[in-house]
Write an enzyme that holds these catalytic residues in place. Structure first.
Site, PDB file in Angstrom:
ATOM      1  N   LYS A 100       0.810  -1.226   0.000  1.00 30.52           N
ATOM      2  CA  LYS A 100       0.000   0.000   0.000  1.00 30.52           C
ATOM      3  C   LYS A 100       0.841   1.273   0.000  1.00 30.52           C
ATOM      4  O   LYS A 100       0.399   2.302  -0.507  1.00 30.52           O
ATOM      5  CB  LYS A 100      -0.975   0.007   1.181  1.00 30.52           C
ATOM      6  N   GLU A 122     -10.448   6.887   3.875  1.00 28.99           N
ATOM      7  CA  GLU A 122     -11.140   5.949   4.738  1.00 28.99           C
ATOM      8  C   GLU A 122     -10.156   4.834   5.087  1.00 28.99           C
ATOM      9  O   GLU A 122      -9.164   4.633   4.394  1.00 28.99           O
ATOM     10  CB  GLU A 122     -12.324   5.341   3.990  1.00 28.99           C
ATOM     11  N   SER A 389       1.821  -9.763  -0.957  1.00 25.07           N
ATOM     12  CA  SER A 389       1.471  -8.351  -0.797  1.00 25.07           C
ATOM     13  C   SER A 389       1.840  -7.746   0.551  1.00 25.07           C
ATOM     14  O   SER A 389       2.069  -6.548   0.640  1.00 25.07           O
ATOM     15  CB  SER A 389      -0.029  -8.166  -1.047  1.00 25.07           C
TER      16      SER A 389
HETATM   17  C1  LIG Z   1      -5.056  -4.056   1.750  1.00 29.91           C
HETATM   18  C2  LIG Z   1      -4.310  -5.293   1.467  1.00 29.91           C
HETATM   19  C3  LIG Z   1      -4.682  -6.173   0.416  1.00 29.91           C
HETATM   20  C4  LIG Z   1      -5.903  -5.952  -0.437  1.00 29.91           C
HETATM   21  O1  LIG Z   1      -5.897  -4.806  -1.217  1.00 29.91           O
HETATM   22  P1  LIG Z   1      -5.747  -4.852  -2.797  1.00 29.91           P
HETATM   23  O2  LIG Z   1      -6.113  -3.480  -3.206  1.00 29.91           O
HETATM   24  O3  LIG Z   1      -6.664  -5.904  -3.312  1.00 29.91           O
HETATM   25  O4  LIG Z   1      -4.325  -5.189  -3.087  1.00 29.91           O
HETATM   26  C5  LIG Z   1      -3.893  -7.270   0.163  1.00 29.91           C
HETATM   27  N1  LIG Z   1      -2.810  -7.554   0.909  1.00 29.91           N
HETATM   28  C6  LIG Z   1      -2.420  -6.757   1.930  1.00 29.91           C
HETATM   29  C7  LIG Z   1      -1.228  -7.136   2.717  1.00 29.91           C
HETATM   30  C8  LIG Z   1      -3.159  -5.605   2.253  1.00 29.91           C
HETATM   31  O5  LIG Z   1      -2.773  -4.825   3.268  1.00 29.91           O
END
Ligand SMILES: *Cc1c(COP(=O)(O)O)cnc(C)c1O
Length: 429
Positions: A100, A122, A389
């Site tokens: 993010k 948000e 992610s």
């Molecule tokens: C917020 C988040 C997601 C989901 O958000 P996307 O916009 O679908 O990428 C996925 N993995 C992590 C670690 C997150 O913090």
């Protein structure tokens, strides 16, 4: 100097000038807000081609976030799965522990360039709020985070993080006092003062230009990974797997490979307690076209088109719609959308921790779980790239309380077999 957008057909030519990806996206907002959106679009189009802006963003990506994030060949997990070779794009190693920060730095830099004093957003579980508060602290911007009162109580550590970083956390008391109400409240606040503040959305969702802008800021993941896989394996991966909440990490890695038709792409949605229950958030898999938060999407909805409550063990995946480009890629069948249950995600959470020494976020665990299943159907010389992610530190208390791992004497070779390993995980749920 290269524009931020990949010069590839499916990314650079989409959305169209009205913000549409096929029939999805667009901008469904009140007229007052539309003029604000147009202003953001114009500013972004200009800035994203400005060499100075690009250089500034690249510099922060390298020296602040720690990019490029590495690609790691997960040999132990691959051996246990017993098929294709699994590689991990380590977005969990970024500053703040997830992808993010990539779009938050971009959005905050854009705010600075537009002469805004304050960023607002948000947050649900607080992950986007923390990433934005981080970027705001760095760049000297004020930061207001709207958060449902229920979430404020549930997510105390992230509320503390945001406050320490200097953000104002505004509890939202309307409706169910969760994410959807927080979005409504943040948009209302934005309408009241679109001059000194700017809305920074948390994924590839919302009215145009957000889905495009957030994708472009996240596209660095795919650009890096493509080069890294070429270097490590001499070719492109056979498959790429990423989890989909709103879909920003997935669009980030997919965008570099959309024109490489030999690369299969998989978006993994949360099946929660099962697709046969109402406890899931598999929007593309189970939803129908509808409008949410100012854009056309595929939505889990009631008979009146209102979004229904959704659920996932991973709060970052807990969203009733998905980014418009995902909906389009689903319709043209370029990306396969599939699902993983809570339970399968927790199994992958433990497997990656024990086998590779990497504790993944529960969101990312969905992608890992699907990659293991997929690997089992592929030959050993094939490769799968997983977008990891985020890191799982935020999830450890919850997992230990609800899905404790039975302590056991590891038998000879037990960690070499994924199925055998799963027999050691116990669920209280
Ligand atoms: C917020 C988040 C997601 C989901 O958000 P996307 O916009 O679908 O990428 C996925 N993995 C992590 C670690 C997150 O913090």
């Amino acid at each position: 100097m290269k524009n931020l957008v990949n010069e590839k057909i499916n990314t650079a030519s989409l959305p169209d000038e009205n913000g549409y990806f096929g029939s999805y996206g667009g901008s469904f907002v009140p007229p007052e807000l539309q003029s604000v959106m147009d202003e953001v679009t114009q500013a972004y189009e200009k800035i994203s081609r400005d060499p100075e802006f690009i250089a500034q963003l690249r510099d922060l990506q390298e020296h602040y976030t720690g990019r490029p994030s590495p690609v790691f060949h997960a040999k132990n997990l691959s051996r246990a799965a017993g098929g294709a070779q699994i590689y991990l794009k380590r977005e969990d190693l970024n500053h703040t522990g997830a992808h993010k920060i990539n779009h938050c730095l971009g959005e905050a830099l854009l705010a600075k360039r537009m002469g805004k004093k304050k960023v607002i957003a948000e947050t649900g579980a607080g992950q986007h709020g923390v990433a934005l508060a981080t970027a705001a602290a760095l760049l000297g911007l004020e930061c207001d985070i709207y958060m449902g009162e229920v979430d404020v109580m549930k997510e105390a550590p992230n509320v503390s993080r945001m406050k320490i970083l200097g953000a104002r956390v505004i509890p939202v008391k309307s409706g169910t006092r969760t994410l959807k109400d927080a979005v409504d409240e943040a948009f209302k606040a934005y309408l009241k003062d679109p001059v000194t503040q700017i809305y920074c959305i948390g994924s590839v969702v919302g009215p145009h230009p957000f889905p495009m802008m957030v994708r472009d800021f996240q596209s660095v993941i795919g650009v890096e990974a493509k080069e890294q896989m070429q270097k490590m394996t001499g070719r492109l991966p056979d498959s790429i797997v990423a989890c989909v909440g709103g879909g920003s990490n997935a669009m980030g890695i997919f965008s570099a490979f959309l024109d490489d038709r030999d690369v299969s792409l998989y978006g993994v949605e949360p099946a929660g307690m099962g697709l046969d229950t109402d406890q899931h958030a598999a929007s593309i898999t189970m939803g129908k076209p509808g409008i949410l938060h100012g854009f056309k999407t595929i939505l889990i909805q009631d008979e009146n088109g209102q979004p229904l409550p959704v659920y996932s063990i991973a709060s970052g995946l807990d969203y009733p719609g998905a980014g418009p480009q995902h909906c389009y890629l689903h319709d043209i069948k370029r990306v396969n959308y599939t699902t993983i249950t809570d339970r399968e995600a927790v199994e992958a959470f433990y497997a990656l921790s024990r086998m590779e020494g990497i504790i993944p976020a529960l969101e990312s665990s969905h992608a890992v779980a699907y990659a293991v299943k997929l690997a089992q159907t592929m030959d050993k010389d094939k490769t799968i790239l997983v977008n990891l992610s985020g890191r799982g530190d935020k999830d450890i208390d919850f997992v230990m309380a609800n899905y404790p791992l039975v302590e056991y004497e590891p038998e000879e070779g037990s960690r070499n077999d994924y199925k055998e390993f799963l027999t050691h995980i116990h669920s209280r749920r």
